[in-house]
Design a protein around this motif. Structure first.
Motif: not given
Length: 135
Positions: A66-71, A76-77
């Motif tokens: 999840l952290v990787r995807q957010v970074k 996040v749009e």
């Protein structure tokens, strides 16, 4: 007086958890995740978050994902404000104009510094010129 240690009244005798010896057998390599060591942290989570994490076999791996995807901006749009690039360009031009005005005003004030103090009129004139440039 009794010989009871402080803080032991009403408590069970401390024993080792059966898994603690098993964890020691795994060795320090078990604490590695790739080339980075794992770190344990305590967090307060919402009940829904705990339920969601319990549905997955490796909560730590899920959190890392999840952290990787957010970074990477996948979760996040990213919204670009309208005309932001143009506004930044306009502000850059305005900043250049202000800097050039400041340089002129500083030059005029530097010219006023060496003037003798008994020539107050000439100094005042230079200050007026500098103020006119800044307006």
């Amino acid at each position: 007086m009794s010989q009871v240690k402080r803080g032991t009244i009403g408590k069970k005798k401390r024993t080792l958890h059966p898994n603690s010896k098993e964890n020691l057998k795994l060795g320090p390599e078990s604490l590695m995740q790739g080339k980075k060591p794992k770190a344990r942290h305590n967090f307060t989570l919402l009940d829904e978050t705990v339920e969601w994490l319990q549905k997955h076999p490796s909560a730590s791996a899920k959190i890392d994902e999840l952290v990787r995807q957010v970074k990477e901006g996948q979760l996040v749009e990213i919204q670009e404000l309208p005309n932001t690039k143009q506004q930044i360009a306009d502000l850059g031009k305005e900043l250049k104009q202000i800097r050039s005005k400041l340089k002129k005003a500083v030059k005029l004030l530097d010219e006023a510094l060496p003037l003798p103090t008994n020539r107050g009129g000439a100094i005042k004139e230079k200050i007026r010129e500098a103020l006119a440039v800044l307006k």
